[in-house]
Design a protein around this motif. Structure first.
Motif, PDB file in Angstrom:
ATOM      1  N   GLU A 179     -27.894 -21.801 -15.140  1.00  0.00           N
ATOM      2  CA  GLU A 179     -28.105 -20.459 -14.619  1.00  0.00           C
ATOM      3  C   GLU A 179     -29.206 -20.475 -13.568  1.00  0.00           C
ATOM      4  O   GLU A 179     -30.223 -21.147 -13.729  1.00  0.00           O
ATOM      5  N   SER A 180     -28.990 -19.706 -12.521  1.00  0.00           N
ATOM      6  CA  SER A 180     -30.026 -19.552 -11.496  1.00  0.00           C
ATOM      7  C   SER A 180     -29.820 -18.230 -10.780  1.00  0.00           C
ATOM      8  O   SER A 180     -28.704 -17.701 -10.736  1.00  0.00           O
ATOM      9  N   ASN A 181     -30.888 -17.707 -10.212  1.00  0.00           N
ATOM     10  CA  ASN A 181     -30.800 -16.427  -9.501  1.00  0.00           C
ATOM     11  C   ASN A 181     -30.214 -16.573  -8.108  1.00  0.00           C
ATOM     12  O   ASN A 181     -29.749 -15.596  -7.529  1.00  0.00           O
ATOM     13  N   VAL A 182     -30.276 -17.783  -7.564  1.00  0.00           N
ATOM     14  CA  VAL A 182     -29.640 -18.093  -6.284  1.00  0.00           C
ATOM     15  C   VAL A 182     -28.622 -19.192  -6.552  1.00  0.00           C
ATOM     16  O   VAL A 182     -28.885 -20.117  -7.329  1.00  0.00           O
ATOM     17  N   MET A 192     -22.222 -26.743  -9.898  1.00  0.00           N
ATOM     18  CA  MET A 192     -22.612 -25.434  -9.384  1.00  0.00           C
ATOM     19  C   MET A 192     -23.216 -24.591 -10.495  1.00  0.00           C
ATOM     20  O   MET A 192     -22.766 -24.643 -11.649  1.00  0.00           O
ATOM     21  N   SER A 193     -24.198 -23.785 -10.149  1.00  0.00           N
ATOM     22  CA  SER A 193     -24.798 -22.862 -11.113  1.00  0.00           C
ATOM     23  C   SER A 193     -23.993 -21.568 -11.181  1.00  0.00           C
ATOM     24  O   SER A 193     -23.116 -21.306 -10.345  1.00  0.00           O
ATOM     25  N   VAL A 194     -24.301 -20.752 -12.202  1.00  0.00           N
ATOM     26  CA  VAL A 194     -23.742 -19.407 -12.300  1.00  0.00           C
ATOM     27  C   VAL A 194     -24.902 -18.418 -12.383  1.00  0.00           C
ATOM     28  O   VAL A 194     -26.027 -18.783 -12.726  1.00  0.00           O
ATOM     29  N   ASN A 195     -24.590 -17.172 -12.073  1.00  0.00           N
ATOM     30  CA  ASN A 195     -25.624 -16.134 -12.083  1.00  0.00           C
ATOM     31  C   ASN A 195     -25.082 -14.902 -12.781  1.00  0.00           C
ATOM     32  O   ASN A 195     -24.285 -14.156 -12.218  1.00  0.00           O
ATOM     33  N   SER A 196     -25.500 -14.689 -14.024  1.00  0.00           N
ATOM     34  CA  SER A 196     -25.021 -13.553 -14.798  1.00  0.00           C
ATOM     35  C   SER A 196     -25.621 -12.236 -14.332  1.00  0.00           C
ATOM     36  O   SER A 196     -25.190 -11.168 -14.781  1.00  0.00           O
ATOM     37  N   ARG A 197     -26.591 -12.282 -13.440  1.00  0.00           N
ATOM     38  CA  ARG A 197     -27.198 -11.047 -12.923  1.00  0.00           C
ATOM     39  C   ARG A 197     -26.373 -10.446 -11.790  1.00  0.00           C
ATOM     40  O   ARG A 197     -26.566  -9.285 -11.423  1.00  0.00           O
ATOM     41  N   LEU A 198     -25.487 -11.215 -11.229  1.00  0.00           N
ATOM     42  CA  LEU A 198     -24.585 -10.690 -10.207  1.00  0.00           C
ATOM     43  C   LEU A 198     -23.515  -9.823 -10.851  1.00  0.00           C
ATOM     44  O   LEU A 198     -23.233  -9.930 -12.044  1.00  0.00           O
ATOM     45  N   SER A 223     -23.586 -13.489 -21.794  1.00  0.00           N
ATOM     46  CA  SER A 223     -22.539 -13.245 -20.788  1.00  0.00           C
ATOM     47  C   SER A 223     -22.343 -14.420 -19.839  1.00  0.00           C
ATOM     48  O   SER A 223     -21.312 -14.525 -19.181  1.00  0.00           O
ATOM     49  N   GLU A 224     -23.332 -15.325 -19.781  1.00  0.00           N
ATOM     50  CA  GLU A 224     -23.192 -16.479 -18.874  1.00  0.00           C
ATOM     51  C   GLU A 224     -22.007 -17.360 -19.235  1.00  0.00           C
ATOM     52  O   GLU A 224     -21.510 -18.118 -18.404  1.00  0.00           O
TER      53      GLU A 224
END
Length: 259
Positions: A46-49, A129-135, A220-221
């Protein structure tokens, strides 16, 4: 054109088990056209970017504890591919997707367990690749869609997670019974995936039955990688459920093919 996949990575024990699901994934890897490379979104990064790995050879990350010692001896020394990483850079730049390269991180168990079952020889290049659950789901879908052109080059996009993944609800003393709430959520999801009903799917958290249990806010990630995989097949919009089984009462092993 090669499809994209959503693959549940389940428990780390899958790496050393021989069961219905591991057999399915092994067979899937043998039956699918061999990809030129794999782009893999993992729920455990997980990452914000948006992060794009640019690694020559990956280390193996054991991001779990308390399991059989055999798990910690497994290696999956996959290589990266700088040319494909550069292509991703161009696509993200053109589409306005913020991203950063990562030149250090190895493959977490959400990545290597799936890859090892599909391609045990670690001989296919991987871009992690990372994912971003905040999107929002729309934004996650857009990131996947940005990569859709790479499928024409036989580059396989895999999203690794779990459609029903609530570790506070699992029953480790598995008696083979599947919780009704998990079945209801999975059936709702299948119906709307097969219709490619994005309007409804993007509001899964308020519209899906039992969503608050199946996809808890703190987990949710594991669900959201499905939107990255769907986006990568936006040009064809065809969803096929390849496999569904359950462990521990409600932990789903779902594999969806898109495209």
């Amino acid at each position: 054109m090669i499809p994209s996949l959503f693959v549940a990575h389940g428990s780390p024990l899958l790496a050393i088990e021989n069961n219905e699901y591991t057999k399915f994934l092994t067979q899937l890897g043998q039956n699918m056209p061999r990809p030129k490379a794999v782009i893999l979104f993992s729920a455990h990064w997980e990452s914000n970017v948006q992060k794009v790995s640019d690694v020559d050879q990956y280390s193996t990350i054991y991001d779990f504890g308390g399991f059989d010692e055999a798990l910690y001896k497994i290696q999956y020394p996959a290589h990266g591919n700088q040319q494909i990483a550069k292509e991703i850079e161009g696509l993200f730049t053109e589409s306005g997707v913020p991203f950063e390269f990562d030149t250090q991180r190895g493959l977490d168990h959400g990545a290597w367990i799936v890859l090892r079952l599909l391609y045990p020889n670690a001989d296919i290049p991987v871009i992690s690749m990372s994912v971003n659950s905040r999107l929002t789901p729309e934004e996650q879908y857009k990131i996947g869609k940005t990569l859709s052109a790479l499928r024409a080059q036989d580059i396989l996009v895999i999203a690794s997670g779990g459609t029903v993944h609530n570790l506070r609800a699992v029953k480790w003393n598995d008696n083979g019974q599947v919780d009704q709430w998990a079945l209801e959520f999975e059936d709702w999801l299948a119906y709307h995936l097969e219709k490619w009903d994005l309007t409804t799917l993007f509001k899964y958290d308020s519209l899906a039955p039992n969503a608050e249990i199946a996809v808890p806010p703190y987990g949710s990630e594991h669900f959201i990688p499905i939107f990255y995989a769907m986006g990568a097949a936006d040009d064809s919009r065809n969803a096929t459920l390849l496999h569904r089984s359950f462990r521990y009462g409600n932990l789903s092993h779902s594999v969806w093919q898109f495209g």
